[in-house]
Design a protein around this motif. Structure first.
Motif, mmCIF file in Angstrom:
data_model
loop_
_atom_site.group_PDB
_atom_site.id
_atom_site.type_symbol
_atom_site.label_atom_id
_atom_site.label_comp_id
_atom_site.label_asym_id
_atom_site.label_seq_id
_atom_site.Cartn_x
_atom_site.Cartn_y
_atom_site.Cartn_z
ATOM 1 N N ASP A 366 0.836 -1.208 0.000
ATOM 2 C CA ASP A 366 0.000 0.000 0.000
ATOM 3 C C ASP A 366 0.868 1.255 0.000
ATOM 4 O O ASP A 366 0.870 2.041 0.941
ATOM 5 C CB ASP A 366 -0.948 -0.001 1.209
ATOM 6 N N SER A 367 1.606 1.453 -1.087
ATOM 7 C CA SER A 367 2.392 2.685 -1.206
ATOM 8 C C SER A 367 1.496 3.871 -1.541
ATOM 9 O O SER A 367 1.899 5.028 -1.376
ATOM 10 C CB SER A 367 3.475 2.532 -2.272
ATOM 11 N N PHE A 368 0.281 3.611 -1.979
ATOM 12 C CA PHE A 368 -0.663 4.677 -2.303
ATOM 13 C C PHE A 368 -0.964 5.523 -1.066
ATOM 14 O O PHE A 368 -0.812 6.749 -1.066
ATOM 15 C CB PHE A 368 -1.947 4.076 -2.876
ATOM 16 N N ASN A 369 -1.356 4.869 0.010
ATOM 17 C CA ASN A 369 -1.658 5.603 1.251
ATOM 18 C C ASN A 369 -0.395 6.117 1.930
ATOM 19 O O ASN A 369 -0.429 7.159 2.602
ATOM 20 C CB ASN A 369 -2.454 4.719 2.213
ATOM 21 N N LYS A 370 0.707 5.423 1.762
ATOM 22 C CA LYS A 370 1.972 5.884 2.333
ATOM 23 C C LYS A 370 2.318 7.286 1.848
ATOM 24 O O LYS A 370 2.929 8.082 2.572
ATOM 25 C CB LYS A 370 3.087 4.906 1.962
#
Length: 459
Positions: A366-370
């Protein structure tokens, strides 16, 4: 006399500040293109624009006209280091049609895949200009972006991509005085992959640490990369498509170093300030294998309109991005994005809830929310982004992440693995460049405006 006096002054200035120069051997004449701004009710006004090709495609030479870059290696004499390279080398004007296979006709631009002239050119990356020296900036919160596209000749392994990135409107000239070429010559590119194959970044060469590619005769990787937020409105061939936001911690263009760039050229794909994966909506990947393709609901054998709407929480251009909605128009009919059939993931638009559910269902990092999620993507859209139009093949992953099962060693029945109907052996660039040399993509009828203003709705 005055012309040569100006050139002498310019060269002296460049020598003092390590200047990345514009070339003077071929005139840089941007092909013209029109696009439209639309208001509520569908009233649209035509705008005159231009296109320029990315600096990475251009001839790079010294003051005597000798190559600073040949094949995939730098001249040791002209480019012993990043700053000296910028001082010694110029970006030359482009011959759009004969060398790069790029032509415009009123509101349309055609990008040919392989163009043979004195050498062989593969694909292109273009930017829409407001005028001769500045990129056109688009501010799309609570707005929509639409265009017509012909992907009928783009088979497996090809990607006709139309997207937005947070480049500087002047190509970086104001922030980096050593960049004297500017947007006119296609400088300042960046995206969420923090690419390290760029020849010039932030007014410097990318010579230090440069390693020529082992499988591509034209490219390599340097110590530096160029990061910024990226909104992929459209990545597609005639077999698959995806719309994908990629937020960054700092959405404006910034230079990264070696492994801190992340992406495919670094030891840790997720090490950068940007999200390399994004939160994608690919109809095939979301469970509908008959929605997009030849003879499908959206029939890729014919031209169609692609509409992307950016919905805010309060319905204003200053609100927070809450959803990215996709519509298609073909044969007079408006077609909504297909609904997800993946267990645990509902709907047909990109929202924060959709992205959270998708990452969990696919067990993806989940690099999107990171990096701030959908709200961070909205911040980039609010500040303005530059339009990129491109056609390319993939020397790293053979475009399998778009149109096949990926990773190739994963079970294709596992949620999220199957992304399109192409074989896992398709997309090898040498094969694609030979078999589909005559491929092309045409983008036309670009419109930007209020929600539901750029297309005709049929009931």
């Amino acid at each position: 006399m005055y012309k040569y006096l100006f050139l002498t002054i310019l060269l002296l200035t460049c020598n003092l500040v390590n200047c990345q120069k514009p070339g003077a051997l071929n005139p840089e004449v941007h092909p013209s293109i029109t696009w439209q701004e639309c208001q509520e009710g569908g009233k649209c006004t035509s705008k005159n624009g231009e296109i320029t090709i990315d600096a990475n495609w251009r001839w790079v030479h010294n003051d005597q006209g000798s190559n600073c870059y040949t094949g995939n290696t730098w001249s040791a004499k002209d480019c012993p280091d990043d700053k000296t390279c910028a001082e010694n080398c110029a970006l030359e004007g482009a011959q759009y049609s004969s060398v790069y296979g790029v032509t415009t006709n009123k509101d349309a631009v055609r990008l040919n895949f392989v163009t043979q002239s004195q050498g062989k050119n593969i694909g292109s990356r273009l930017f829409l200009m407001e005028n001769e020296t500045n990129y056109q900036m688009f501010y799309l919160l609570n707005q929509e972006f639409s265009f017509d596209v012909d992907v009928s000749s783009l088979d497996c392994g090809l990607n006709g991509a139309l997207y937005l990135v947070s480049m500087d409107s002047d190509g970086g000239m104001a922030r980096f005085p050593t960049n004297q070429a500017g947007a006119k010559f296609g400088t300042g590119y960046c995206d969420a992959q923090c690419p390290r194959d760029l020849k010039f970044i932030s007014g410097e060469g990318n010579v230090d640490g440069w390693v020529p590619s082992s499988n591509n005769p034209n490219t390599g990787v340097g110590n530096h990369g160029s990061c910024c937020a990226e909104m992929d409105l459209w990545e597609a061939n005639n077999m698959a498509t995806a719309v994908t936001p990629h937020p960054c911690d700092t959405h404006k263009q910034s230079m990264c170093d070696t492994d801190a760039c992340g992406g495919s050229a670094s030891s840790n794909r997720y090490a950068s300030i940007c999200d390399p994966d994004g939160c994608d909506y690919n109809p095939y990947r979301m469970g509908n294998t008959t929605f997009f393709g030849p003879g499908s609901t959206v029939d890729t054998k014919s031209v169609f309109t692609v509409v992307t709407q950016f919905i805010t929480d309060d319905g204003t251009t200053s609100g927070t991005l809450s959803a990215i909605r996709r519509l298609y128009v073909q044969n007079g009919q408006v077609i909504s994005q297909s609904e997800s059939t993946v267990p645990g993931v509902s709907g047909n638009e990109i929202s924060q809830h959709f992205c959270d559910s998708q990452k969990e269902a696919f067990n993806d990092p989940d690099s999107f929310n990171k990096h701030g999620g959908l709200a961070a993507m909205g911040d980039a859209l609010k500040d303005g982004m530059v339009l990129v139009l491109s056609l390319w093949d993939d020397y790293f992953a053979e475009m399998l992440w778009l149109d096949s099962s990926y990773p190739t060693n994963a079970d294709a029945s596992k949620p999220g693995v199957a992304r399109g109907g192409c074989s896992t052996t398709s997309g090898v660039p040498t094969d694609v460049e030979s078999k589909y040399a005559n491929a092309y993509v045409i983008y036309s009828n670009i419109k930007v405006g209020a929600l539901n203003s750029t297309f005709t709705q049929h009931k």
